[in-house]
Design a protein around this motif. Structure first.
Motif, PDB file in Angstrom:
ATOM      1  N   PHE A  67      22.455   0.541  -7.078  1.00 34.79           N
ATOM      2  CA  PHE A  67      23.327   1.489  -6.362  1.00 34.79           C
ATOM      3  C   PHE A  67      22.595   2.796  -6.104  1.00 34.79           C
ATOM      4  CE2 PHE A  67      26.198   5.138  -6.786  1.00 34.79           C
ATOM      5  CZ  PHE A  67      27.013   4.946  -5.684  1.00 34.79           C
ATOM      6  N   ILE A  68      22.013   3.377  -7.164  1.00 34.28           N
ATOM      7  CA  ILE A  68      21.325   4.659  -7.023  1.00 34.28           C
ATOM      8  C   ILE A  68      20.126   4.524  -6.094  1.00 34.28           C
ATOM      9  CG2 ILE A  68      20.053   6.468  -8.251  1.00 34.28           C
ATOM     10  CD1 ILE A  68      21.801   5.886 -10.686  1.00 34.28           C
ATOM     11  N   GLY A  69      19.336   3.468  -6.287  1.00 32.19           N
ATOM     12  CA  GLY A  69      18.180   3.252  -5.421  1.00 32.19           C
ATOM     13  C   GLY A  69      18.581   3.024  -3.974  1.00 32.19           C
ATOM     14  N   GLY A  70      19.668   2.267  -3.761  1.00 34.86           N
ATOM     15  CA  GLY A  70      20.149   2.007  -2.402  1.00 34.86           C
ATOM     16  C   GLY A  70      20.595   3.271  -1.697  1.00 34.86           C
ATOM     17  N   VAL A  71      21.314   4.140  -2.429  1.00 33.86           N
ATOM     18  CA  VAL A  71      21.771   5.400  -1.841  1.00 33.86           C
ATOM     19  C   VAL A  71      20.582   6.278  -1.472  1.00 33.86           C
ATOM     20  CG1 VAL A  71      23.006   7.551  -2.299  1.00 33.86           C
ATOM     21  CG2 VAL A  71      24.017   5.383  -2.987  1.00 33.86           C
ATOM     22  N   LEU A  72      19.601   6.385  -2.378  1.00 28.66           N
ATOM     23  CA  LEU A  72      18.413   7.194  -2.099  1.00 28.66           C
ATOM     24  C   LEU A  72      17.650   6.654  -0.895  1.00 28.66           C
ATOM     25  CD1 LEU A  72      17.112   7.783  -5.744  1.00 28.66           C
ATOM     26  CD2 LEU A  72      18.314   9.405  -4.288  1.00 28.66           C
ATOM     27  N   LEU A  73      17.564   5.330  -0.769  1.00 31.81           N
ATOM     28  CA  LEU A  73      16.861   4.724   0.360  1.00 31.81           C
ATOM     29  C   LEU A  73      17.588   4.994   1.672  1.00 31.81           C
ATOM     30  CD1 LEU A  73      14.408   2.962   1.069  1.00 31.81           C
ATOM     31  CD2 LEU A  73      15.903   0.965   0.864  1.00 31.81           C
ATOM     32  N   LEU A  74      18.919   4.855   1.666  1.00 36.86           N
ATOM     33  CA  LEU A  74      19.702   5.128   2.876  1.00 36.86           C
ATOM     34  C   LEU A  74      19.580   6.588   3.290  1.00 36.86           C
ATOM     35  CD1 LEU A  74      22.947   3.072   2.099  1.00 36.86           C
ATOM     36  CD2 LEU A  74      21.192   2.518   3.785  1.00 36.86           C
ATOM     37  N   GLU A  75      19.497   7.483   2.298  1.00 36.76           N
ATOM     38  CA  GLU A  75      19.283   8.899   2.600  1.00 36.76           C
ATOM     39  C   GLU A  75      17.925   9.134   3.228  1.00 36.76           C
ATOM     40  OE1 GLU A  75      21.253  12.480   0.388  1.00 36.76           O
ATOM     41  OE2 GLU A  75      20.126  11.254  -1.028  1.00 36.76           O
ATOM     42  N   ASN A  76      16.900   8.500   2.667  1.00 35.25           N
ATOM     43  CA  ASN A  76      15.546   8.698   3.188  1.00 35.25           C
ATOM     44  C   ASN A  76      15.413   8.249   4.628  1.00 35.25           C
ATOM     45  OD1 ASN A  76      14.639   9.771   0.787  1.00 35.25           O
ATOM     46  ND2 ASN A  76      13.854   7.836  -0.010  1.00 35.25           N
ATOM     47  N   ASN A 124      17.838   8.471   6.720  1.00 37.77           N
ATOM     48  CA  ASN A 124      18.839   9.249   7.459  1.00 37.77           C
ATOM     49  C   ASN A 124      19.997   8.396   7.976  1.00 37.77           C
ATOM     50  OD1 ASN A 124      17.405  11.738   7.196  1.00 37.77           O
ATOM     51  ND2 ASN A 124      16.047  11.087   8.858  1.00 37.77           N
ATOM     52  N   ILE A 125      20.294   7.316   7.257  1.00 41.23           N
ATOM     53  CA  ILE A 125      21.423   6.470   7.634  1.00 41.23           C
ATOM     54  C   ILE A 125      22.731   7.084   7.166  1.00 41.23           C
ATOM     55  CG2 ILE A 125      22.478   4.190   7.315  1.00 41.23           C
ATOM     56  CD1 ILE A 125      19.663   3.041   7.079  1.00 41.23           C
ATOM     57  N   ILE A 126      22.698   7.711   5.978  1.00 42.73           N
ATOM     58  CA  ILE A 126      23.869   8.399   5.456  1.00 42.73           C
ATOM     59  C   ILE A 126      23.471   9.778   4.986  1.00 42.73           C
ATOM     60  CG2 ILE A 126      24.976   6.251   4.713  1.00 42.73           C
ATOM     61  CD1 ILE A 126      24.193   7.023   1.821  1.00 42.73           C
ATOM     62  N   GLU A 127      24.443  10.658   4.830  1.00 39.53           N
ATOM     63  CA  GLU A 127      24.260  11.972   4.211  1.00 39.53           C
ATOM     64  C   GLU A 127      25.074  11.951   2.928  1.00 39.53           C
ATOM     65  OE1 GLU A 127      22.546  15.728   3.976  1.00 39.53           O
ATOM     66  OE2 GLU A 127      22.266  14.223   5.546  1.00 39.53           O
ATOM     67  N   PHE A 128      24.385  11.919   1.795  1.00 39.07           N
ATOM     68  CA  PHE A 128      25.060  11.780   0.508  1.00 39.07           C
ATOM     69  C   PHE A 128      25.024  13.104  -0.231  1.00 39.07           C
ATOM     70  CE2 PHE A 128      25.913  10.106  -3.748  1.00 39.07           C
ATOM     71  CZ  PHE A 128      26.879   9.152  -3.469  1.00 39.07           C
ATOM     72  N   TYR A 129      26.196  13.599  -0.620  1.00 37.85           N
ATOM     73  CA  TYR A 129      26.323  14.877  -1.311  1.00 37.85           C
ATOM     74  C   TYR A 129      26.448  14.611  -2.813  1.00 37.85           C
ATOM     75  CZ  TYR A 129      27.297  16.428   3.439  1.00 37.85           C
ATOM     76  OH  TYR A 129      27.212  16.674   4.788  1.00 37.85           O
ATOM     77  N   TRP A 130      25.308  14.692  -3.515  1.00 36.92           N
ATOM     78  CA  TRP A 130      25.296  14.359  -4.937  1.00 36.92           C
ATOM     79  C   TRP A 130      26.204  15.268  -5.743  1.00 36.92           C
ATOM     80  CZ3 TRP A 130      23.208   9.930  -6.558  1.00 36.92           C
ATOM     81  CH2 TRP A 130      22.307   9.299  -5.711  1.00 36.92           C
ATOM     82  N   GLY A 131      26.370  16.506  -5.271  1.00 40.61           N
ATOM     83  CA  GLY A 131      27.253  17.421  -5.991  1.00 40.61           C
ATOM     84  C   GLY A 131      28.698  16.947  -6.043  1.00 40.61           C
ATOM     85  N   ARG A 132      29.071  16.066  -5.118  1.00 39.52           N
ATOM     86  CA  ARG A 132      30.434  15.541  -5.104  1.00 39.52           C
ATOM     87  C   ARG A 132      30.677  14.520  -6.209  1.00 39.52           C
ATOM     88  NH1 ARG A 132      34.816  17.136  -2.688  1.00 39.52           N
ATOM     89  NH2 ARG A 132      35.391  15.074  -1.938  1.00 39.52           N
ATOM     90  N   VAL A 133      29.588  13.906  -6.712  1.00 36.27           N
ATOM     91  CA  VAL A 133      29.778  12.827  -7.689  1.00 36.27           C
ATOM     92  C   VAL A 133      29.289  13.192  -9.081  1.00 36.27           C
ATOM     93  CG1 VAL A 133      29.662  11.048  -5.917  1.00 36.27           C
ATOM     94  CG2 VAL A 133      27.578  11.723  -7.083  1.00 36.27           C
ATOM     95  N   TRP A 134      28.518  14.313  -9.212  1.00 36.82           N
ATOM     96  CA  TRP A 134      28.024  14.664 -10.552  1.00 36.82           C
ATOM     97  C   TRP A 134      29.168  14.822 -11.545  1.00 36.82           C
ATOM     98  CZ3 TRP A 134      23.803  12.754 -10.049  1.00 36.82           C
ATOM     99  CH2 TRP A 134      22.771  13.208  -9.246  1.00 36.82           C
ATOM    100  N   ARG A 135      30.299  15.372 -11.092  1.00 40.92           N
ATOM    101  CA  ARG A 135      31.399  15.638 -12.025  1.00 40.92           C
ATOM    102  C   ARG A 135      32.032  14.347 -12.541  1.00 40.92           C
ATOM    103  NH1 ARG A 135      36.827  16.390  -9.741  1.00 40.92           N
ATOM    104  NH2 ARG A 135      36.941  15.468  -7.667  1.00 40.92           N
ATOM    105  N   PHE A 136      31.679  13.216 -11.940  1.00 38.11           N
ATOM    106  CA  PHE A 136      32.212  11.938 -12.414  1.00 38.11           C
ATOM    107  C   PHE A 136      31.279  11.251 -13.405  1.00 38.11           C
ATOM    108  CE2 PHE A 136      34.153  12.423  -8.139  1.00 38.11           C
ATOM    109  CZ  PHE A 136      35.483  12.324  -8.492  1.00 38.11           C
ATOM    110  N   TRP A 137      30.233  11.985 -13.889  1.00 37.03           N
ATOM    111  CA  TRP A 137      29.244  11.345 -14.757  1.00 37.03           C
ATOM    112  C   TRP A 137      29.862  10.707 -16.004  1.00 37.03           C
ATOM    113  CZ3 TRP A 137      28.295  12.617 -19.817  1.00 37.03           C
ATOM    114  CH2 TRP A 137      28.801  13.837 -20.276  1.00 37.03           C
ATOM    115  N   PRO A 138      30.992  11.224 -16.587  1.00 35.73           N
ATOM    116  CA  PRO A 138      31.549  10.549 -17.774  1.00 35.73           C
ATOM    117  C   PRO A 138      31.994   9.118 -17.510  1.00 35.73           C
ATOM    118  CG  PRO A 138      32.429  12.774 -17.580  1.00 35.73           C
ATOM    119  CD  PRO A 138      31.719  12.478 -16.287  1.00 35.73           C
ATOM    120  N   ILE A 139      32.123   8.762 -16.226  1.00 34.00           N
ATOM    121  CA  ILE A 139      32.573   7.398 -15.921  1.00 34.00           C
ATOM    122  C   ILE A 139      31.551   6.369 -16.395  1.00 34.00           C
ATOM    123  CG2 ILE A 139      31.578   6.997 -13.622  1.00 34.00           C
ATOM    124  CD1 ILE A 139      34.454   6.112 -12.803  1.00 34.00           C
TER     125      ILE A 139
END
Length: 308
Positions: free
Chosen positions: A14-23, A25-40
């Protein structure tokens, strides 16, 4: 069925796929939106431990299904830009209602010569730091505070001034809509040495107009976008992260050497020559008068260094 290995394999994919899609420019992923969910991820680990005791295939399928659904939600949330909240400025600093945003400004005057070295220490999790340019003061920090308290302290010894801007109170891992926004302005005259220590957060610093001798970042889950200039002969950049998205921009006129210790992290060093494993140089590294040394240490991060 080795459920635990499959689950953590899915997380890495999942993490690698998101980073690849960002590289790409297929998606724009805002990591700050998901950091607060780290306890999950702690919950996922707990579910995995519970179902591991049950050797049935159904239990494994349930664990994997919970994980896939959770990651799907995070993928959706991560593509939603974070919206600014309306600040209610009528509440004073003494208010005990920490759920209400408040604007607070911290500053310190500049009275020294241009040759003075200034050490800036910044700490505070769940915070977005944005450098908004220069100021006639030594430092100005405009804070839209939602959690915790901040303090600004200065100390001068001989020709060195130390500035400490710290967050006090709430957990350094809190992030998301409940986080703080800090807009910084720095004086362009001193030689700066910057030290940042934070758990989860975002940093967007354009330091191209400042004399930065050293920049150090030590953080857990973070998103960094840093731009350096060529106003000094040597600049040292040291980045240590856990899970992060790190983008560094260096001047094309400066020679740049990159050393990496990055585990499962992805790397994009366009325009650099790989000398050996973990060592890269710009084509003009040996001939350039001014040099930037970049050291990257990350567990599961995306590191990108580009020349402008």
């Amino acid at each position: 069925m080795k459920t635990d290995r499959i689950m953590w394999g899915i997380v890495l994919l999942f993490i690698g796929g998101v980073l690849l899609l960002e590289n790409f420019n297929i998606i724009e992923f805002y990591w700050g939106r998901v950091w607060r969910f780290w306890p999950i991820f702690l919950i996922i680990g707990g579910v995995n431990i519970l179902f591991t005791k049950n050797k049935s295939q159904i239990a494994g399928i349930i664990s994997i299904a919970i994980l896939v659904i959770t990651l799907g939600i995070l993928f959706y949330k991560g593509q939603q830009p974070r919206q600014k909240e309306v600040t209610i400025s009528s509440h004073t600093e003494e208010s005990n209602d920490l759920d209400i945003p408040r604007d607070v400004t911290y500053s310190h005057p500049y009275t020294d010569s241009a040759s003075v070295k200034t050490i800036l220490n910044i700490s505070g999790g769940g915070t977005s730091f944005d450098l908004k340019g220069s100021t006639d003061s030594l430092i100005i920090a405009d804070v839209q505070r939602k959690l915790g308290n901040f303090s600004l302290e200065t100390n001068k010894t001989d020709s060195i001034t130390s500035v400490s801007f710290k967050m006090k109170g709430k957990s350094k891992w809190n992030m998301g809509e409940g986080g703080n926004d800090v807009d910084l302005k720095l004086n362009a005259n001193p030689i700066w040495e910057v030290h940042m220590n934070m758990g989860a957060g975002e940093v967007d610093f354009d330091l191209s107009g400042f004399k930065v001798r050293e920049f150090n970042f030590d953080g857990g889950a973070a998103a960094l976008n840093i731009k350096f200039g060529d106003l000094l002969p040597i600049t040292d950049v040291n980045i240590k992260t856990g899970v992060a998205d790190v983008k560094i921009n260096v001047p094309v006129a400066s020679g740049c050497r990159i050393k990496t210790k990055t585990g499962l992290s992805s790397k994009d060093f366009t325009g650099f020559t790989k000398l050996e494993e973990g060592l890269y140089e710009s084509p003009n590294y040996k001939t350039a008068v001014k040099k930037i040394f970049v050291n990257l240490d990350g567990g599961l991060s995306n590191f990108e260094v580009k020349r402008y």
